[in-house]
Write an enzyme that holds these catalytic residues in place. Structure first.
Site, short mmCIF file in Angstrom:
data_model
loop_
_atom_site.label_atom_id
_atom_site.label_comp_id
_atom_site.label_asym_id
_atom_site.label_seq_id
_atom_site.Cartn_x
_atom_site.Cartn_y
_atom_site.Cartn_z
N ARG A 50 0.84 -1.20 0.00
CA ARG A 50 0.00 0.00 0.00
C ARG A 50 0.88 1.25 0.00
O ARG A 50 1.40 1.64 1.04
CB ARG A 50 -0.91 0.00 1.22
CG ARG A 50 -1.81 -1.21 1.33
CD ARG A 50 -2.80 -1.07 2.48
NE ARG A 50 -2.14 -0.75 3.74
CZ ARG A 50 -1.66 -1.63 4.59
NH1 ARG A 50 -1.72 -2.92 4.30
NH2 ARG A 50 -1.09 -1.27 5.72
N ASP A 52 1.48 5.16 0.16
CA ASP A 52 0.74 6.21 0.86
C ASP A 52 0.25 7.29 -0.10
O ASP A 52 0.68 7.37 -1.25
CB ASP A 52 1.62 6.85 1.93
CG ASP A 52 2.05 5.88 3.01
OD1 ASP A 52 1.23 5.01 3.36
OD2 ASP A 52 3.19 5.99 3.49
N TYR A 110 12.92 0.88 -3.35
CA TYR A 110 12.33 2.21 -3.29
C TYR A 110 13.39 3.26 -3.59
O TYR A 110 14.58 3.05 -3.34
CB TYR A 110 11.76 2.48 -1.89
CG TYR A 110 10.41 1.86 -1.63
CD1 TYR A 110 9.23 2.53 -1.97
CD2 TYR A 110 10.31 0.61 -1.03
CE1 TYR A 110 7.99 1.96 -1.71
CE2 TYR A 110 9.07 0.03 -0.77
CZ TYR A 110 7.92 0.72 -1.10
OH TYR A 110 6.70 0.15 -0.86
N ARG A 202 10.42 6.70 4.33
CA ARG A 202 10.33 8.14 4.61
C ARG A 202 10.90 8.47 5.99
O ARG A 202 11.50 9.54 6.18
CB ARG A 202 8.88 8.60 4.48
CG ARG A 202 8.37 8.56 3.05
CD ARG A 202 6.86 8.66 2.97
NE ARG A 202 6.39 9.90 3.57
CZ ARG A 202 5.11 10.12 3.91
NH1 ARG A 202 4.20 9.18 3.71
NH2 ARG A 202 4.76 11.26 4.45
#
Length: 249
Positions: A50, A52, A110, A202
């Site tokens: 998922r 964000d 990522y 993050r």
């Protein structure tokens, strides 16, 4: 029933994340509507994870089952004809019945883009974190290397109310590569691992920033990991600089 695997790219700026939500535009919800228009059947495509609100993807993977006989190449063309231009289907392929976009994944990559120039071009502003203030790049590069290996990443995980009971409770993850590099005015963080917790990338970026500012030393990343407390780490970096680059199976 056929099990179809999709590879998607999307600009997450205008979406409330991947997961379907009432009264909010999401990637999953928009994709489900497009599939229903094409097959006349309601489905809920399952993603590899998922992302964000505001997070982008270069190659998100999703799966769904269908009784439709539409060839995969026609699925690709038709879905792209229905979906908004901010979501593109890059590939559609047949997958074994046992294949699941999330459960079959063994690793992910990522990328986080930070723009270091004084003035951020308006055409980049949606896709980078503009940070024009002084930073020590070498400190952030050293800090990034500290998380390579198997660690408990509780200090870098936000509380995830959607985390299902069927998922493992452990916050231990294995990071195989973690590095910063300069590309012109951009300072780019790339990380590959066995899996990632809610907001983990993050939160790592926000903590690495503290080392670049000289607030903490790169070696203190080990102390933060060992603390297993979110309050020990830095603030969460903005969503718009983050991209899901690749999912491994």
């Amino acid at each position: 029933m056929r099990n179809l695997k999709l590879v998607l790219a999307y600009d997450g700026t205008e979406f409330a994340g991947w997961q379907i939500q009432p009264d909010a535009a999401t990637i999953q919800g928009t994709l489900a509507q497009a599939i229903e228009k094409l097959t006349s059947k309601q489905v809920l495509p399952q993603g590899s994870g998922r992302t964000d609100a505001g997070v982008h993807a270069l190659a998100q993977v999703a799966t769904f089952t269908t009784a439709s006989s539409v060839p995969t190449e026609n699925f690709l063309k038709a879905l792209n004809g229905i979906l908004p231009s901010s979501i593109r289907v890059l590939e559609v392929s047949e997958a074994p019945a046992s294949f699941h976009a999330r459960k079959s994944a063994i690793g992910k990559t990522y990328r986080y883009r930070m723009y270091r120039g004084m003035i951020c071009p308006p055409f980049l502003a949606r896709y980078v974190w503009h940070y024009p203030y002084p930073l020590e790049d070498s400190a952030m590069e050293k800090a990034a290397g500290m998380v390579v290996g198997e660690h408990d990443f509780t200090s870098f995980a936000a509380v995830d109310p959607e985390r299902g009971r069927d998922e493992e409770a452990s916050n231990v993850r294995t990071i195989s590569s973690s590095e910063w590099r300069r590309e012109g005015d951009e300072f780019i963080y790339t990380v590959h691992g066995s899996g990632f917790l809610h907001h983990m990338v993050r939160n790592l970026v926000g903590t690495f920033l503290l080392t670049g500012k000289g607030t903490i030393k790169p070696e203190e990343i080990i102390r933060i990991l060992e603390a297993r407390s979110r309050s020990a780490a830095g603030a969460t970096a903005p969503a718009n600089g983050l991209y899901l680059v690749r999912v491994d199976y």
